[in-house]
Motif scaffolding. Sequence first.
Motif, PDB file in Angstrom:
ATOM      1  N   LEU A  28       0.821  -1.208   0.000  1.00  0.00           N
ATOM      2  CA  LEU A  28       0.000   0.000   0.000  1.00  0.00           C
ATOM      3  C   LEU A  28       0.857   1.261   0.000  1.00  0.00           C
ATOM      4  CD1 LEU A  28      -2.871  -1.059   2.411  1.00  0.00           C
ATOM      5  CD2 LEU A  28      -2.945  -0.814  -0.071  1.00  0.00           C
ATOM      6  N   GLU A  29       1.972   1.247   0.715  1.00  0.00           N
ATOM      7  CA  GLU A  29       2.887   2.386   0.698  1.00  0.00           C
ATOM      8  C   GLU A  29       3.456   2.604  -0.699  1.00  0.00           C
ATOM      9  OE1 GLU A  29       5.898   1.698   3.672  1.00  0.00           O
ATOM     10  OE2 GLU A  29       4.432   1.719   5.292  1.00  0.00           O
ATOM     11  N   ALA A  30       3.846   1.518  -1.359  1.00  0.00           N
ATOM     12  CA  ALA A  30       4.396   1.622  -2.712  1.00  0.00           C
ATOM     13  C   ALA A  30       3.343   2.151  -3.680  1.00  0.00           C
ATOM     14  CB  ALA A  30       4.919   0.258  -3.179  1.00  0.00           C
ATOM     15  N   ALA A  31       2.115   1.637  -3.598  1.00  0.00           N
ATOM     16  CA  ALA A  31       1.043   2.093  -4.484  1.00  0.00           C
ATOM     17  C   ALA A  31       0.702   3.558  -4.222  1.00  0.00           C
ATOM     18  CB  ALA A  31      -0.201   1.216  -4.312  1.00  0.00           C
ATOM     19  N   SER A  32       0.699   3.949  -2.969  1.00  0.00           N
ATOM     20  CA  SER A  32       0.420   5.339  -2.614  1.00  0.00           C
ATOM     21  C   SER A  32       1.515   6.262  -3.149  1.00  0.00           C
ATOM     22  CB  SER A  32       0.309   5.472  -1.095  1.00  0.00           C
ATOM     23  OG  SER A  32       0.067   6.795  -0.722  1.00  0.00           O
ATOM     24  N   ALA A  33       2.761   5.862  -2.996  1.00  0.00           N
ATOM     25  CA  ALA A  33       3.869   6.660  -3.522  1.00  0.00           C
ATOM     26  C   ALA A  33       3.781   6.765  -5.045  1.00  0.00           C
ATOM     27  CB  ALA A  33       5.201   6.043  -3.100  1.00  0.00           C
ATOM     28  N   LEU A  34       3.416   5.667  -5.692  1.00  0.00           N
ATOM     29  CA  LEU A  34       3.271   5.679  -7.144  1.00  0.00           C
ATOM     30  C   LEU A  34       2.163   6.638  -7.570  1.00  0.00           C
ATOM     31  CD1 LEU A  34       4.005   4.667  -9.937  1.00  0.00           C
ATOM     32  CD2 LEU A  34       2.488   2.708  -9.550  1.00  0.00           C
ATOM     33  N   LEU A  35       1.033   6.571  -6.903  1.00  0.00           N
ATOM     34  CA  LEU A  35      -0.071   7.489  -7.217  1.00  0.00           C
ATOM     35  C   LEU A  35       0.376   8.941  -7.080  1.00  0.00           C
ATOM     36  CD1 LEU A  35      -3.224   5.867  -5.602  1.00  0.00           C
ATOM     37  CD2 LEU A  35      -2.973   6.567  -7.981  1.00  0.00           C
ATOM     38  N   GLN A  36       1.089   9.238  -6.014  1.00  0.00           N
ATOM     39  CA  GLN A  36       1.570  10.600  -5.768  1.00  0.00           C
ATOM     40  C   GLN A  36       2.513  11.048  -6.877  1.00  0.00           C
ATOM     41  OE1 GLN A  36       0.594  12.674  -3.303  1.00  0.00           O
ATOM     42  NE2 GLN A  36       1.841  14.288  -4.195  1.00  0.00           N
ATOM     43  N   ARG A  37       3.444  10.181  -7.245  1.00  0.00           N
ATOM     44  CA  ARG A  37       4.439  10.544  -8.263  1.00  0.00           C
ATOM     45  C   ARG A  37       3.809  10.723  -9.643  1.00  0.00           C
ATOM     46  NH1 ARG A  37       9.665   7.323  -8.466  1.00  0.00           N
ATOM     47  NH2 ARG A  37      10.216   9.106  -9.766  1.00  0.00           N
ATOM     48  N   VAL A  38       2.899   9.835 -10.032  1.00  0.00           N
ATOM     49  CA  VAL A  38       2.300   9.983 -11.367  1.00  0.00           C
ATOM     50  C   VAL A  38       1.334  11.172 -11.408  1.00  0.00           C
ATOM     51  CG1 VAL A  38       2.642   7.580 -12.040  1.00  0.00           C
ATOM     52  CG2 VAL A  38       0.465   8.273 -11.051  1.00  0.00           C
ATOM     53  N   ALA A  39       0.734  11.505 -10.280  1.00  0.00           N
ATOM     54  CA  ALA A  39      -0.159  12.664 -10.228  1.00  0.00           C
ATOM     55  C   ALA A  39       0.618  13.961 -10.433  1.00  0.00           C
ATOM     56  CB  ALA A  39      -0.909  12.700  -8.905  1.00  0.00           C
ATOM     57  N   GLU A  40       1.873  13.974 -10.020  1.00  0.00           N
ATOM     58  CA  GLU A  40       2.697  15.172 -10.142  1.00  0.00           C
ATOM     59  C   GLU A  40       3.406  15.270 -11.493  1.00  0.00           C
ATOM     60  OE1 GLU A  40       5.274  14.677  -6.801  1.00  0.00           O
ATOM     61  OE2 GLU A  40       3.766  15.371  -5.372  1.00  0.00           O
ATOM     62  N   GLU A  41       3.383  14.212 -12.267  1.00  0.00           N
ATOM     63  CA  GLU A  41       4.109  14.167 -13.544  1.00  0.00           C
ATOM     64  C   GLU A  41       3.170  14.478 -14.705  1.00  0.00           C
ATOM     65  OE1 GLU A  41       6.578  14.290 -16.265  1.00  0.00           O
ATOM     66  OE2 GLU A  41       7.453  13.760 -14.329  1.00  0.00           O
ATOM     67  N   PRO A  42       3.423  15.561 -15.444  1.00  0.00           N
ATOM     68  CA  PRO A  42       2.528  15.913 -16.551  1.00  0.00           C
ATOM     69  C   PRO A  42       2.737  15.069 -17.818  1.00  0.00           C
ATOM     70  CG  PRO A  42       4.276  17.541 -16.345  1.00  0.00           C
ATOM     71  CD  PRO A  42       4.439  16.587 -15.204  1.00  0.00           C
ATOM     72  N   GLU A  43       3.911  14.497 -18.008  1.00  0.00           N
ATOM     73  CA  GLU A  43       4.252  13.766 -19.227  1.00  0.00           C
ATOM     74  C   GLU A  43       3.813  12.303 -19.135  1.00  0.00           C
ATOM     75  OE1 GLU A  43       5.321  12.711 -22.801  1.00  0.00           O
ATOM     76  OE2 GLU A  43       5.472  14.798 -22.129  1.00  0.00           O
ATOM     77  N   PRO A  44       2.902  11.848 -20.015  1.00  0.00           N
ATOM     78  CA  PRO A  44       2.420  10.463 -19.959  1.00  0.00           C
ATOM     79  C   PRO A  44       3.533   9.409 -20.078  1.00  0.00           C
ATOM     80  CG  PRO A  44       1.000  11.761 -21.375  1.00  0.00           C
ATOM     81  CD  PRO A  44       2.174  12.627 -21.024  1.00  0.00           C
ATOM     82  N   ARG A  45       4.512   9.643 -20.955  1.00  0.00           N
ATOM     83  CA  ARG A  45       5.607   8.673 -21.099  1.00  0.00           C
ATOM     84  C   ARG A  45       6.368   8.539 -19.790  1.00  0.00           C
ATOM     85  NH1 ARG A  45       8.846   6.188 -24.961  1.00  0.00           N
ATOM     86  NH2 ARG A  45      10.912   5.708 -24.142  1.00  0.00           N
ATOM     87  N   ARG A  46       6.624   9.655 -19.151  1.00  0.00           N
ATOM     88  CA  ARG A  46       7.363   9.630 -17.877  1.00  0.00           C
ATOM     89  C   ARG A  46       6.539   8.914 -16.800  1.00  0.00           C
ATOM     90  NH1 ARG A  46      11.275   8.378 -15.365  1.00  0.00           N
ATOM     91  NH2 ARG A  46      11.757   9.538 -13.496  1.00  0.00           N
ATOM     92  N   ARG A  47       5.205   9.071 -16.831  1.00  0.00           N
ATOM     93  CA  ARG A  47       4.347   8.347 -15.875  1.00  0.00           C
ATOM     94  C   ARG A  47       4.496   6.843 -16.052  1.00  0.00           C
ATOM     95  NH1 ARG A  47      -0.802  11.034 -17.569  1.00  0.00           N
ATOM     96  NH2 ARG A  47      -0.048  13.134 -17.629  1.00  0.00           N
TER      97      ARG A  47
END
Length: 147
Positions: A28-47
């Motif tokens: 759950l910590e890993a999934a939460s961190a992933l959600l946070q990081r992809v939410a902050e990233e505007p570039e789809p490829r980088r997500r």
Amino acid sequence: MSTQSIPAGQVSVVFEYVQGKRRLDRVLEAASALLQRVAEEPEPRRRLEISFELIRRHFSDDACLAFGGVSLRTTPEASGRTAPPAADATAKVPSYHVRIEGAAGASGFLSARYPADGTLGLTPVEWSAAMRLLARVVALAVGGRAL
């Protein structure tokens, strides 16, 4: 109550419960961190790259994520994978494969094999559940859904 009156089997069950809870907390910590990081990233490829790196680092050393012209793979064996592994391979090593559909007809997939010595120490059942969760996060990251 002394510890000598508690049967070893009960101690084992309690210990496994605590260990399982710790493993799931890490997922759950890993999934939460992933959600946070992809939410902050505007570039789809980088997500996609961020998602793939988390899966590669913590959940599978044999994974493939392909979507909308982006293809990320951990091994040469994963490079040819576009469908679930054959039934005989699945019996030996648990695997996960999901199709991802995005907006405007874009599609792809996430495919991975269970690592017996993974960094989170997940059981095959826990790993499958974690992969389902992560696939949904990946799908959300590209504005789609996991099928």
